[in-house]
Motif scaffolding. Structure first.
Motif, short mmCIF file in Angstrom:
data_model
loop_
_atom_site.label_atom_id
_atom_site.label_comp_id
_atom_site.label_asym_id
_atom_site.label_seq_id
_atom_site.Cartn_x
_atom_site.Cartn_y
_atom_site.Cartn_z
N UNK A 235 18.38 36.99 -2.78
CA UNK A 235 17.42 37.96 -3.30
C UNK A 235 17.04 38.98 -2.23
N UNK A 236 16.92 38.52 -0.98
CA UNK A 236 16.55 39.42 0.12
C UNK A 236 17.68 40.42 0.36
N UNK A 237 17.33 41.71 0.33
CA UNK A 237 18.33 42.75 0.50
C UNK A 237 17.78 43.87 1.38
N UNK A 238 18.68 44.52 2.09
CA UNK A 238 18.35 45.64 2.97
C UNK A 238 17.60 46.73 2.23
N UNK A 239 17.97 46.98 0.97
CA UNK A 239 17.36 48.09 0.22
C UNK A 239 16.16 47.66 -0.61
N UNK A 240 15.91 46.35 -0.71
CA UNK A 240 14.73 45.88 -1.43
C UNK A 240 13.60 45.72 -0.42
N UNK A 241 12.76 46.72 -0.34
CA UNK A 241 11.69 46.71 0.66
C UNK A 241 10.53 45.83 0.23
N UNK A 242 10.46 45.53 -1.07
CA UNK A 242 9.41 44.67 -1.59
C UNK A 242 10.02 43.70 -2.59
N UNK A 243 9.63 42.44 -2.48
CA UNK A 243 10.11 41.40 -3.39
C UNK A 243 8.91 40.84 -4.13
#
Length: 367
Positions: A262-270
């Motif tokens: 789920x953690x991704x470089x482009x996902x700044x907020x989860x």
């Protein structure tokens, strides 16, 4: 990683595998590997620069670092706000760095569409996509259940992609406008009669929208609070904001059972449903309804504007932090996690035997 004095943070990684290492959590194609190496080089040379930011939900500058790398092997400081529990990347890169990434690398690393130079999709009929793609069906169903829309309803979608949802709403008589940065997908939607523009909210001159849609775009925004306030100024007094984002609780209940996916470089907020509500509360929006999509991997939420006033948010740091750590320690007994790892480590052997697409062939049957 240099930091200034603005923040108070603790480093408490979920496990050793969340330490920084430049290896992806999957087997990249040669094209993906080329672009990932290019991004690594831009980070090493300082072309991309880091900056810290306070929590957009509670304005706190206290957080806990739980990861240093994303699923692509890119440096990604995943943190959890110790005041409200929002999971976010902090520090993150500058807005101009992400713009460069989206323009030069995003589609090559996250490739999910085949188009030719004229923007014509090669795989499926547009009408079929708009009426059968699960995400579009889930979004359209929620809007139809909770809103009354007619030919006077003005709709704006930010990051609209090919515009499948706008296509369905326009068929219902709504006046629809969409924005995106990808010229190919814009051309594809325009070829089917949609009013799609290259750009973002700043390129929309008109206002008074009754419904604004953000599908898988809010989690990409370096400054979501500013974006939401800017959206509110473009909305009618009774305007609604529909948001669709990945659900970090998919770590526990979804397909992957692994936060690393789920953690991704482009996902700044989860987001969790509660942390999304906290952000919107802080931005003067009232919650109307929240649902999960058909496989529980995404949050679909509808909000309405309210007059600026103080409203309490509901912290979830303790519960979420404990749940993430407990799940990380027990991941090896999770069937979905084991399945993913077996596929990952067997890839070189399956590739030689011509079985590299085994996951695509059997995943739906197994799960």
């Amino acid at each position: 990683m240099a930091r200034d004095n603005m923040s108070s943070y603790n480093r408490s990684l979920l496990s050793r595998r969340f330490r920084y290492a430049s290896r992806p959590n999957y087997n990249p194609t040669p094209e993906q590997e080329e672009h990932l190496n290019c991004v690594h080089n831009k980070i090493r040379t300082g072309f991309y620069k880091l900056q810290e930011h306070p929590c957009p939900s509670c304005n706190s500058d206290k957080y806990e670092v739980i990861g240093e790398v994303d699923r692509h092997g890119l440096p990604c400081s995943t943190t959890i706000c110790t005041s409200c529990g929002l999971l976010m990347t902090n520090p993150c890169f500058r807005p101009e760095d992400y713009s460069d990434f989206y323009f030069h690398h995003y589609r090559n690393i996250y490739k999910d569409i085949q188009t030719n130079s004229n923007g014509q999709e090669l795989s499926e009929d547009y009408e079929t996509i708009a009426h059968n793609r699960p995400r579009v069906v889930d979004q359209y169903t929620l809007l139809q259940k909770n809103l009354v829309m007619d030919n006077k309803t003005k709709v704006l979608e930010l990051g609209c992609g090919k515009g499948e949802l706008l296509y369905r709403l326009s068929k219902d008589g709504c006046e629809c406008i969409g924005t995106d940065y990808d010229e190919k997908v814009i051309a594809f939607g325009q070829a089917h009669g949609l009013q799609l523009l290259k750009g973002d909210l700043n390129d929309i001159e008109e206002g008074n929208f009754d419904l604004v849609i953000m599908s898988h775009s809010l989690e990409h925004m370096p400054n979501p609070t500013k974006v939401i306030y800017d959206i509110a100024r473009k909305m009618s007094d009774a305007g609604k904001l529909f948001i669709n984002v990945p659900n970090v609780l998919d770590t526990f209940i979804g397909t992957y059972s692994d936060l690393m996916n789920i953690v991704q470089f482009v996902h700044l907020f989860n987001f969790t449903p509660q942390s999304l509500n906290n952000l919107m509360t802080n931005c003067n929006f009232n919650h109307i309804v929240t649902e999960s999509n058909s496989d529980n991997r995404e949050i679909l939420a509808l909000f309405e504007k309210r007059s600026p006033s103080h409203a309490e948010i509901m912290p979830e740091y303790t519960e979420l932090s404990r749940a993430l750590r407990r799940h990380e320690y027990s991941r090896w007994v999770q069937p979905h996690y084991l399945y993913e790892k077996i596929l990952h480590y067997s890839y070189p052997y399956r590739h030689k035997l011509g079985l590299s697409n085994l996951k695509n062939r059997f995943t739906n049957k197994l799960w």
